[in-house]
Structure formats: structure tokens, C-alpha cells
Design a protein around this motif. Structure first.
Motif, mmCIF file in Angstrom:
data_model
loop_
_atom_site.group_PDB
_atom_site.id
_atom_site.type_symbol
_atom_site.label_atom_id
_atom_site.label_comp_id
_atom_site.label_asym_id
_atom_site.label_seq_id
_atom_site.Cartn_x
_atom_site.Cartn_y
_atom_site.Cartn_z
ATOM 1 N N ILE A 150 0.864 -1.177 0.000
ATOM 2 C CA ILE A 150 0.000 0.000 0.000
ATOM 3 C C ILE A 150 0.901 1.227 0.000
ATOM 4 O O ILE A 150 1.745 1.386 0.886
ATOM 5 N N LEU A 151 0.724 2.102 -0.990
ATOM 6 C CA LEU A 151 1.488 3.335 -1.122
ATOM 7 C C LEU A 151 0.566 4.507 -0.789
ATOM 8 O O LEU A 151 -0.493 4.647 -1.396
ATOM 9 N N THR A 152 0.961 5.363 0.152
ATOM 10 C CA THR A 152 0.118 6.488 0.560
ATOM 11 C C THR A 152 0.981 7.718 0.764
ATOM 12 O O THR A 152 2.079 7.631 1.319
ATOM 13 N N ALA A 153 0.497 8.891 0.317
ATOM 14 C CA ALA A 153 1.236 10.138 0.525
ATOM 15 C C ALA A 153 0.340 11.333 0.235
ATOM 16 O O ALA A 153 -0.699 11.222 -0.413
ATOM 17 N N ASN A 154 0.782 12.505 0.711
ATOM 18 C CA ASN A 154 0.175 13.794 0.374
ATOM 19 C C ASN A 154 0.978 14.438 -0.755
ATOM 20 O O ASN A 154 2.210 14.505 -0.670
ATOM 21 N N PHE A 155 0.279 14.946 -1.770
ATOM 22 C CA PHE A 155 0.923 15.548 -2.938
ATOM 23 C C PHE A 155 0.451 16.984 -3.116
ATOM 24 O O PHE A 155 -0.734 17.284 -2.940
#
Length: 504
Positions: free
Chosen positions: A78-83
Motif C-alpha cells: 500500500i502506497l500512501t502520501a500527500n501531494f
């Protein structure tokens, strides 16, 4: 020659280490497709933020040009981030987001969770090497230059894209089967300017790569996965990882003064500076079978813990108290199992969850100087847990599933005036009240779990809810975790931060 060989090896190793540190959790960066303008990826270790710069004609048709920071991943993740894009941009089709790719050649199979400069947010893919890109399943438009939370999950051959504005739950915007994607693939952050002569820039933070386990995974039988200790600014939602381990640790409290955290691991307690460092054991007399229920009195002078005594019902969990400065732990609850959860603001009473004659867990109160335990709930069905006093002592907050789903309730300190305060589809556990009494943080489990359970290793939410004004809970963190993430009081003394554990 041996000296020269050693020096060459040393400098090569030093350069590789510096490159790795410069890329944070990623191992490599490159300009895929030989872009006309050189790009870069910079990592600020202090804020744990990535700055992407890149050019490239496009990520489309049958070949791509862009800047890529990536690592090799095998199996599910699972890849999660704020962009967030930086600057107005020269082309509204500039792109950033997550990409999973078979290789770094320009024509490679890939699937991408993409945010465009005009707010368009989509899942797009190339199913075969050299094939033309496929049109997206669905399209969402966010405000231009807004912050977006983007998540891309791999589950076997299936890829799932989820997005959200900060503060909102993630929503699924695309699902695609990609049987051609190799089991071992590249995964990482990218940026493309959509203009070969222009370099665009984006900022990315709260970057997490998690390795989920199967839904029926049993951590006690099959083993525990990696743990991260995180500190988050509740008001700007920036998260920092301060400690990681291949083993299990849980349930951080802030120590008085806010300079250190207290957490449990392998039956013991440890402290660590809030900026990170080497954990040091915090001795609790001769108790060495502690669980994740521990916390410090409001005046900062006493510590309560739950400790397992062998050969007793329910694993023998028992509540003890002791001076925080050191001393001999004092047994409070002779009956088991009993799990501590909160101190009274008068520093003379504790509240805990215990299994007694009713057949279910209920909430009890006891004076730390001794005396009978006082039941505050008397349920004969369902489950209650997580009692915690408000700082002014007017209410005890807790979670209960008397309505079918696990929701947050509160009652007066004598057990009267019970009222439900959350109403939604999630199973909400472990209310933690801010030092000023105005806010509550809780962990929200997905609707498809047993409402009486708070399992390990789920996609959970940490949510913040106002207590003195009207307002709905809002998401402050998207976490892979659950049991042990935020079981105990976890606000910093100044009310600015919370600490929690995530798993990966």
C-alpha cells in the motif's frame, strides 16, 4: 594497491549511503525516457518531505518521459502520501503521483495513480510493453494546486487507487487487474511536466509504503510485522517517523514535559526522545510481562500499568500503580483480567476495563489507595472499552457497541448520564481527550470487522472531533495498524501533537 582498493571501496560505499539517505525510503532515482531537461528528487530528513523536479513530454501514448524515485517491491503493498504542486505551472496536464512499473525503460508496463495540474485525478495504465496508454475508468477533479492524499494498493494482480482531500476518508476512484505486471516491480513517486522544455516541481510528504498481511492473518500465531513510532502535528497533519523496528512495539504516551515518549515492547516499557534515538528501558520494578495499557497521572507523578500474572483467568492482566520517579509497583486489582485505561484528574483514582461475573467486559473505578472496585457500567451483552477522563473531570469517555457498531460514548464519573457522541459506519475505539478538553482523537476501524474486536493490521483512520462545539469527526491520519496503534492517552502536554504506532 590494497590501500587504494580499500579507499576506492570506502568512497563508493560512502557515496551509496549518502544517496540512500538523500532519497529517504527510496533506493533509486532516474529520468525515465531520457527527458530533455534534467530532473531531481530531494529528501529533507528533518521534515521527511520529498521535493520532485522533472520535465518530460508526457506519460502517455506508447512511451514515457518523467522523473522517478523508486524502490523494488515484491508482492502486495500500500502506497500512501500527500501531494502538492509548487508554483502555477506552465501546462495544466503536468502530473505527479504514485507509479508501479515493470522496468525503467520508456515503454514499460506501468500503472499510475495520477494528480494533474488542473485537478484531474485518475488511474491510468499501460497493459503491455510498448502499448498505448488506456483511458481512465473514472475521473475526479480537485481544486487546482490543492493538496491531495493519493493511495495506490497492490493486491495480487489488482491495483486500487484511492484519493481524498486531507480530513476526508479515502474514496476508491479506480480498480484495475494487471496480470502482466511482474510480482517483483518498481514502486515510487514521479513527476512529469507535459512539456519537454519545462521543469515542474511538486512536494510530497507523509510518504508511507506498507506491506499488508492477509485478512485472516493471526499475529499471535504467525508473527508480528514491522512497527513505526510516529509523532504527528495534529493541526498541520505532518507526520514524522522517529523509530522503527522489525518487531512489535505499541501504545506511546508522552512523558511529563513532552520531551520523551513511553511505549511497550516485549513485556517491558521503554522511553525514547521525541526526535528519535535509542530506546532506553524504563523499569517497572520486577514486572516484565506488561501489555499495552499504561499511562501517567495528570500531575505527572504516578504511573499505572497492566501486567500479566501467570496462571490466572484471561491471561492474568492486573492493574498496578507506582511512582513515576521509581519504586515498587503496588497491586490494585486482585481479580483478573483487568486492563488499565485512565487516570482521574484528582490523581487518586483509575478507571479500567475488567471481565467479571456478567460474562462481558465492563468499566470499573478504584481508588489507588485501596478499597472496593466500583462498577460504572453493568452490561450483560456487548463490549465496552477504553475509558478516559476529560481533564476537567466532568466526563469519562469510552467506546461501546450497544447499538451494533462500536461508537464513542461518555458518562459522568459516577456512571450516570450515559450518552452516545459518534454516529457513523466505522467502529470507533479508544477516545483520547486533548489537554484543554476541546478535542478528541480516536481510532476508527473499517465497517467489516467484528465490532467487539480491535485487530492488528487493518487500514484504519485516526480522526479528530470537537467536544465543545458542533462538528463531525475529520480524518487526521490514514494508517495501516490497529491493535497497539493508539490504545492509551497519547496527546503531548501542549496539545499540539499525538503519538501513535503504524505497521508495515
Amino acid at each position: 594497491m590494497k590501500v587504494l582498493s580499500f579507499l576506492f571501496f570506502f568512497f563508493i560505499q560512502t557515496a551509496l549511503l549518502a544517496q540512500q539517505q538523500a532519497l529517504g525510503i527510496f533506493d533509486f532515482q532516474s529520468g525515465v525516457g531520457n527527458p530533455k531537461k534534467q530532473g531531481s528528487v530531494q529528501y529533507d530528513a528533518g521534515s521527511q518531505t520529498y521535493t520532485l523536479k522533472g520535465a518530460g513530454y508526457n506519460i502517455w501514448f506508447n512511451r514515457d518521459e518523467f522523473q522517478y524515485a523508486y524502490k523494488k517491491m515484491k508482492g502486495d503493498f500500500i502506497l500512501t502520501a500527500n501531494f502538492e504542486f509548487i508554483g502555477p505551472g506552465s501546462n495544466h496536464h503536468r502530473k505527479t503521483g504514485w507509479m508501479v512499473r515493470a522496468a525503467t525503460d520508456a515503454e514499460a508496463i506501468h500503472i499510475s495513480a495520477v494528480s494533474h495540474g488542473d485537478g484531474l485525478t485518475v488511474l491510468q495504465w499501460r497493459p503491455l510493453r510498448g502499448a498505448y496508454m488506456r483511458d481512465p475508468q473514472d475521473e475526479l477533479f480537485f481544486a487546482k494546486r490543492s493538496v491531495q492524499v493519493i493511495q495506490l494498493e497492490r493486491s495480487g494482480n489488482r491495483f486500487i487507487m484511492r484519493v481524498a482531500h486531507p480530513g476526508e476518508p479515502l474514496q476508491t476512484v479506480g480498480i484495475k487487474e494487471m496480470p502482466e505486471m511482474p510480482d517483483s516491480a518498481l514502486a515510487g513517486l514521479f513527476i512529469c511536466s507535459h512539456d519537454a522544455d519545462v521543469v515542474e516541481e511538486a512536494r510530497v510528504w507523509n510518504v508511507r509504503i506498507d506491506k499488508p498481511v492477509a485478512e485472516n492473518y493471526n499475529a499471535y500465531r504467525q508473527g508480528f510485522i514491522n512497527s513505526r513510532l510516529e509523532v504527528m502535528d495534529v493541526w498541520d497533519l505532518r507526520r514524522k517517523v522517529i523509530h522503527e523496528s522489525t518487531g512489535r512495539f505499541e501504545a506511546p504516551n508522552f512523558m511529563p514535559g513532552g520531551k520523551k515518549l513511553l511505549f511497550n515492547a516485549e513485556g517491558k516499557l521503554y522511553t525514547i526522545p521525541v526526535e528519535g534515538g535509542t530506546p532506553e528501558q524504563f523499569r517497572v520494578g520486577d514486572l516484565d510481562r506488561l501489555n499495552n495499557d499504561h499511562g501517567i497521572s495528570f500531575d505527572g507523578k504516578q504511573l499505572a500499568v497492566s501486567h500479566h500474572r501467570a496462571g490466572l483467568p484471561g491471561g492474568g492482566s492486573t492493574v498496578y500503580v507506582m511512582p513515576l520517579a521509581g519504586g515498587t509497583p503496588k497491586l490494585l486489582t486482585a481479580k483478573t483480567p483487568s486492563y488499565w485505561h485512565g487516570w482521574a484528574p484528582n490523581n487518586k483514582e483509575v478507571v479500567y476495563v475488567a471481565h467479571r461475573d456478567s460474562g462481558v467486559y465492563n468499566i470499573y473505578k478504584m481508588n489507588v489507595n485501596g478499597g472496593a472496585e466500583i462498577p460504572l457500567t453493568t452490561n450483560t451483552t456487548g463490549h465496552v472499552d477504553g475509558p478516559e477522563y476529560a481533564p476537567d473531570g466532568k466526563y469519562i469517555y469510552y467506546n461501546a457497541n450497544v447499538t451494533g457498531t462500536m461508537q464513542i460514548w461518555r458518562m459522568k464519573p459516577d456512571g450516570s448520564g450515559k450518552e452516545q457522541i459518534t454516529y457513523d459506519e466505522y467502529h470507533n475505539w479508544f477516545p483520547h481527550i486533548s489537554p484543554d478538553g476541546k478535542w478528541m482523537v480516536m481510532i476508527s476501524f473499517p465497517p467489516d470487522i467484528d465490532p467487539a474486536d480491535h485487530p492488528f493490521y487493518k487500514r484504519v483512520l485516526l480522526r479528530l472531533m470537537p467536544l465543545t462545539t458542533v462538528g463531525a469527526p475529520r480524518v487526521i491520519a490514514y494508517v495501516y495498524g490497529g491493535q497497539g496503534t493508539i490504545n492509551v492517552p497519547s496527546w503531548s502536554p501542549d496539545g499540539k501533537y499525538i503519538a501513535f504506532v503504524s505497521n508495515y
